[in-house]
Design a protein around this motif. Structure first.
Motif, PDB file in Angstrom:
ATOM      1  N   GLN A  43       0.839  -1.204   0.000  1.00 27.02           N
ATOM      2  CA  GLN A  43       0.000   0.000   0.000  1.00 27.02           C
ATOM      3  C   GLN A  43       0.870   1.248   0.000  1.00 27.02           C
ATOM      4  N   SER A  44       1.957   1.218   0.764  1.00 26.43           N
ATOM      5  CA  SER A  44       2.882   2.353   0.787  1.00 26.43           C
ATOM      6  C   SER A  44       3.452   2.595  -0.601  1.00 26.43           C
ATOM      7  N   GLY A  45       3.802   1.523  -1.301  1.00 24.46           N
ATOM      8  CA  GLY A  45       4.322   1.658  -2.658  1.00 24.46           C
ATOM      9  C   GLY A  45       3.324   2.333  -3.576  1.00 24.46           C
ATOM     10  N   VAL A  46       2.055   1.963  -3.450  1.00 28.59           N
ATOM     11  CA  VAL A  46       1.002   2.593  -4.264  1.00 28.59           C
ATOM     12  C   VAL A  46       0.910   4.079  -3.932  1.00 28.59           C
ATOM     13  N   LEU A  47       0.894   4.401  -2.643  1.00 28.52           N
ATOM     14  CA  LEU A  47       0.770   5.805  -2.234  1.00 28.52           C
ATOM     15  C   LEU A  47       1.940   6.626  -2.753  1.00 28.52           C
ATOM     16  N   ALA A  64       5.365  -0.677 -11.943  1.00 29.81           N
ATOM     17  CA  ALA A  64       6.167   0.097 -10.989  1.00 29.81           C
ATOM     18  C   ALA A  64       6.412  -0.668  -9.698  1.00 29.81           C
ATOM     19  N   LEU A  65       5.431  -1.463  -9.275  1.00 33.78           N
ATOM     20  CA  LEU A  65       5.535  -2.192  -8.008  1.00 33.78           C
ATOM     21  C   LEU A  65       6.038  -3.622  -8.194  1.00 33.78           C
ATOM     22  N   ASP A  66       6.259  -4.016  -9.447  1.00 30.98           N
ATOM     23  CA  ASP A  66       6.702  -5.374  -9.772  1.00 30.98           C
ATOM     24  C   ASP A  66       5.726  -6.406  -9.208  1.00 30.98           C
ATOM     25  N   LEU A  67       4.432  -6.172  -9.485  1.00 29.76           N
ATOM     26  CA  LEU A  67       3.363  -7.064  -9.040  1.00 29.76           C
ATOM     27  C   LEU A  67       2.540  -7.513 -10.242  1.00 29.76           C
ATOM     28  N   ALA A  68       1.877  -8.631 -10.090  1.00 27.51           N
ATOM     29  CA  ALA A  68       0.958  -9.098 -11.123  1.00 27.51           C
ATOM     30  C   ALA A  68      -0.248  -8.166 -11.167  1.00 27.51           C
ATOM     31  N   PRO A  69      -0.825  -7.933 -12.353  1.00 29.00           N
ATOM     32  CA  PRO A  69      -2.007  -7.067 -12.443  1.00 29.00           C
ATOM     33  C   PRO A  69      -3.140  -7.503 -11.513  1.00 29.00           C
ATOM     34  N   SER A  70      -3.332  -8.800 -11.342  1.00 24.70           N
ATOM     35  CA  SER A  70      -4.400  -9.265 -10.444  1.00 24.70           C
ATOM     36  C   SER A  70      -4.115  -8.871  -8.992  1.00 24.70           C
ATOM     37  N   ALA A  71      -2.840  -8.870  -8.604  1.00 30.16           N
ATOM     38  CA  ALA A  71      -2.479  -8.457  -7.246  1.00 30.16           C
ATOM     39  C   ALA A  71      -2.753  -6.969  -7.047  1.00 30.16           C
ATOM     40  N   VAL A  72      -2.464  -6.180  -8.071  1.00 32.75           N
ATOM     41  CA  VAL A  72      -2.709  -4.738  -7.982  1.00 32.75           C
ATOM     42  C   VAL A  72      -4.202  -4.472  -7.886  1.00 32.75           C
ATOM     43  N   ALA A 111       3.962  10.580   7.344  1.00 38.46           N
ATOM     44  CA  ALA A 111       4.365   9.544   8.299  1.00 38.46           C
ATOM     45  C   ALA A 111       5.094   8.406   7.584  1.00 38.46           C
ATOM     46  N   LEU A 112       4.668   8.059   6.381  1.00 43.09           N
ATOM     47  CA  LEU A 112       5.361   7.023   5.606  1.00 43.09           C
ATOM     48  C   LEU A 112       6.789   7.441   5.288  1.00 43.09           C
ATOM     49  N   LYS A 113       6.971   8.698   4.897  1.00 41.60           N
ATOM     50  CA  LYS A 113       8.314   9.190   4.576  1.00 41.60           C
ATOM     51  C   LYS A 113       9.211   9.140   5.804  1.00 41.60           C
TER      52      LYS A 113
END
Length: 151
Positions: A43-47, A64-72, A111-113
């Motif tokens: 989720q942080s990667g998406v944000l 960008a996140l190196d994830l499968a489209p279904s995971a996204v 806060a994430l940063k």
């Protein structure tokens, strides 16, 4: 000759420990997320991705996140339930969905940063810049093993 490091074991073990440690290290002010839990690393990667390029397509996020489209797709669905992001059809191609950062998601970023700075500082402790560059080079090598298969 000394035994070579068990790289696969070390990499897998380190990844699991890092995920657990990062979760335990995230000090999250309750007002930053309405009292809920901290965003996951995905989720942080998406944000972070949307903060750089709001309105990114689902496919671009997957890449960008190196994830499968279904995971996204599932990830974005969960984030929509938290009101952090919103999917909308692309104006030029209704089959394509774009993801937009909403204000509650944007409020997660400071806060994430800070958490990311703490994590990176801890990971760098005790290592020279040269050593860190070697580790980074090796990790990039692992990421691209399929790009140049062995004969």
């Amino acid at each position: 000759m000394a035994d070579r490091p068990r790289l696969i074991f070390l990499l897998n073990s380190a990844q699991r420990k890092l995920q657990q440690w990062m979760t335990s290290q995230q000090a999250w002010p309750t007002d930053a997320n309405g009292g809920g839990s901290a965003p996951t690393s995905a989720q942080s990667g998406v944000l972070f991705a949307l903060a750089k390029a709001d309105g990114t397509t689902m496919g671009q996020l997957a890449e960008a996140l190196d994830l499968a489209p279904s995971a996204v797709s599932g990830l974005i669905q969960r984030m929509e339930a938290l009101h952090w992001v919103q999917r909308r059809p692309c104006p030029s191609d209704a089959r394509t969905q774009r993801v937009w950062l909403l204000d509650p998601g944007r409020t997660q970023l400071p806060a994430l940063k800070q958490a990311l700075k703490r994590v990176n500082a801890r990971l760098h402790e005790g290592f020279s810049d040269e050593e860190l560059h070697t580790v980074a080079r090796w990790l990039r090598h692992v990421q691209h093993l399929d790009d140049h298969p062995s004969p």
